[in-house]
Design an enzyme around this catalytic site. Sequence first.
Site, PDB file in Angstrom:
ATOM      1  N   ASP A  36      59.177  61.382   9.744  1.00 14.41           N
ATOM      2  CA  ASP A  36      60.240  60.848  10.607  1.00 14.41           C
ATOM      3  C   ASP A  36      60.189  61.645  11.922  1.00 14.41           C
ATOM      4  OD1 ASP A  36      63.322  59.382   9.917  1.00 14.41           O
ATOM      5  OD2 ASP A  36      62.922  60.419  11.810  1.00 14.41           O
ATOM      6  N   ILE A  37      60.230  60.938  13.064  1.00 13.70           N
ATOM      7  CA  ILE A  37      60.113  61.676  14.343  1.00 13.70           C
ATOM      8  C   ILE A  37      61.409  62.357  14.769  1.00 13.70           C
ATOM      9  CG2 ILE A  37      58.154  60.751  15.674  1.00 13.70           C
ATOM     10  CD1 ILE A  37      60.178  58.856  17.000  1.00 13.70           C
ATOM     11  N   GLN A  99      71.567  50.967   8.949  1.00 13.35           N
ATOM     12  CA  GLN A  99      70.122  50.787   9.186  1.00 13.35           C
ATOM     13  C   GLN A  99      69.852  50.553  10.667  1.00 13.35           C
ATOM     14  OE1 GLN A  99      68.375  47.505   6.975  1.00 13.35           O
ATOM     15  NE2 GLN A  99      66.284  48.252   7.310  1.00 13.35           N
ATOM     16  N   GLU A 100      68.787  51.211  11.168  1.00 14.14           N
ATOM     17  CA  GLU A 100      68.418  51.050  12.579  1.00 14.14           C
ATOM     18  C   GLU A 100      67.054  50.399  12.733  1.00 14.14           C
ATOM     19  OE1 GLU A 100      68.863  54.890  14.426  1.00 14.14           O
ATOM     20  OE2 GLU A 100      71.055  54.769  14.313  1.00 14.14           O
ATOM     21  N   HIS A 105      62.768  51.176   4.234  1.00  5.68           N
ATOM     22  CA  HIS A 105      62.270  52.554   4.185  1.00  5.68           C
ATOM     23  C   HIS A 105      63.229  53.443   3.426  1.00  5.68           C
ATOM     24  CE1 HIS A 105      64.653  52.161   7.909  1.00  5.68           C
ATOM     25  NE2 HIS A 105      65.006  53.431   7.733  1.00  5.68           N
ATOM     26  N   PHE A 106      62.646  54.411   2.756  1.00  7.66           N
ATOM     27  CA  PHE A 106      63.416  55.479   2.107  1.00  7.66           C
ATOM     28  C   PHE A 106      63.155  56.768   2.861  1.00  7.66           C
ATOM     29  CE2 PHE A 106      65.311  54.159  -1.945  1.00  7.66           C
ATOM     30  CZ  PHE A 106      64.858  52.845  -2.012  1.00  7.66           C
ATOM     31  N   HIS A 107      64.232  57.507   3.144  1.00 10.84           N
ATOM     32  CA  HIS A 107      64.114  58.841   3.726  1.00 10.84           C
ATOM     33  C   HIS A 107      64.002  59.841   2.574  1.00 10.84           C
ATOM     34  CE1 HIS A 107      65.867  57.804   7.804  1.00 10.84           C
ATOM     35  NE2 HIS A 107      66.305  56.784   7.098  1.00 10.84           N
TER      36      HIS A 107
END
Length: 141
Positions: A36-37, A99-100, A105-107
């Site tokens: 993740d950035i 959600q963005e 996706h899973f973090h």
Amino acid sequence: MTAPAYDPDNIFAKILRGEIPSFKLYEDADTYAFMDIMPRADGHCLVIPKTPCRNVLDASPEQLAAVMKTVQVMAHAVMKAFGAGGVTLQQFNEAVGGQEVFHLHFHILPRHEGVALRPPGKMADMEVLKAQAEQIRAALG
Ligand code: 5GP
């Protein structure tokens, strides 16, 4: 309520097509894992399916199963890489659910005793992120 259609130009679809760069950690036939950035913890990474779906609400059982398998692989890898005592998983569904980016996706967030997650939205130093990605790839063996 009907969810909007999948947008093939979302950021993660572009990452999957190689149109924008990412720090790759792992992939198999069905899933892709990358840094993740804007990490909320050292080693914060994301797991996505290679096929399109917005989130858990429209994912097929096969997409969910494939993603969860990779989530487990990555959870072990980030714990090993960062000497973490546990991981927090986060997953958001639709804008109202937080959600963005509208590709499932899973973090995965490595956790240490007494260390809070950092606030969202702060871009990482790319050299640091690169080094952390190498650490995680090494832990994958
Ligand atoms: P969510 O949809 O789960 O609320 O947030 C999307 C996540 O994707 C955020 O944690 C954000 O830091 C991450 N993100 C947004 N744009 C990019 C990008 O271009 N590359 C990567 N690697 N992560 C991104």
